[in-house]
Design a protein around this motif. Sequence first.
Motif, mmCIF file in Angstrom:
data_model
loop_
_atom_site.group_PDB
_atom_site.id
_atom_site.type_symbol
_atom_site.label_atom_id
_atom_site.label_comp_id
_atom_site.label_asym_id
_atom_site.label_seq_id
_atom_site.Cartn_x
_atom_site.Cartn_y
_atom_site.Cartn_z
ATOM 1 N N UNK A 63 42.450 35.306 31.328
ATOM 2 C CA UNK A 63 42.360 35.199 32.777
ATOM 3 C C UNK A 63 41.136 35.884 33.363
ATOM 4 N N UNK A 64 40.437 36.690 32.568
ATOM 5 C CA UNK A 64 39.232 37.379 33.042
ATOM 6 C C UNK A 64 37.980 36.912 32.314
ATOM 7 N N UNK A 65 38.118 36.587 31.038
ATOM 8 C CA UNK A 65 36.987 36.154 30.225
ATOM 9 C C UNK A 65 37.085 34.656 29.953
ATOM 10 N N UNK A 79 31.683 34.628 29.385
ATOM 11 C CA UNK A 79 31.631 35.060 30.780
ATOM 12 C C UNK A 79 32.738 36.074 30.991
ATOM 13 N N UNK A 80 32.355 37.265 31.402
ATOM 14 C CA UNK A 80 33.313 38.350 31.565
ATOM 15 C C UNK A 80 33.365 38.749 33.036
ATOM 16 N N UNK A 81 34.513 38.549 33.659
ATOM 17 C CA UNK A 81 34.721 38.888 35.064
ATOM 18 C C UNK A 81 35.761 39.992 35.184
ATOM 19 N N UNK A 82 35.808 40.605 36.337
ATOM 20 C CA UNK A 82 36.798 41.663 36.617
ATOM 21 C C UNK A 82 36.809 42.694 35.504
ATOM 22 N N UNK A 83 35.643 43.137 35.139
ATOM 23 C CA UNK A 83 35.533 44.058 34.009
ATOM 24 C C UNK A 83 36.205 45.395 34.317
#
Length: 121
Positions: A63-65, A79-83
Amino acid sequence: QVQLVESGGGLVQAGGSLRLSCAASGRTNIMGWFRQAPGKEREFVAAISRSGGFTYYADSVKGRFTISRDNTKNTVYLQMNSLKPEDTAVYYCAATLGLASMTDRNQYNYWGQGTQVTVSS
């Protein structure tokens, strides 16, 4: 012999995003990302089939990557989000020549040199 070269690591604040890239020098089958934090074992993060039609993620990043690939460039992306600070690690790209278990690092034939990702709180 296939060489893998990662790029895109760096320092980011919690909640931020980074995009990792891994360029392969030749044809590969499954491509995946693993990570290793200090004092911990290398762990599976995500993997993608050659066609791109099948992906698999560790529960900790689901859900984040997002993993994707461009076979015309022999390149895989993460793609890495909300790290989060707990995502801090050296991230390694890996590839197989044939079908294999996506989560088993022992079944990958080639590895990159790793790229550092640091998430500050």
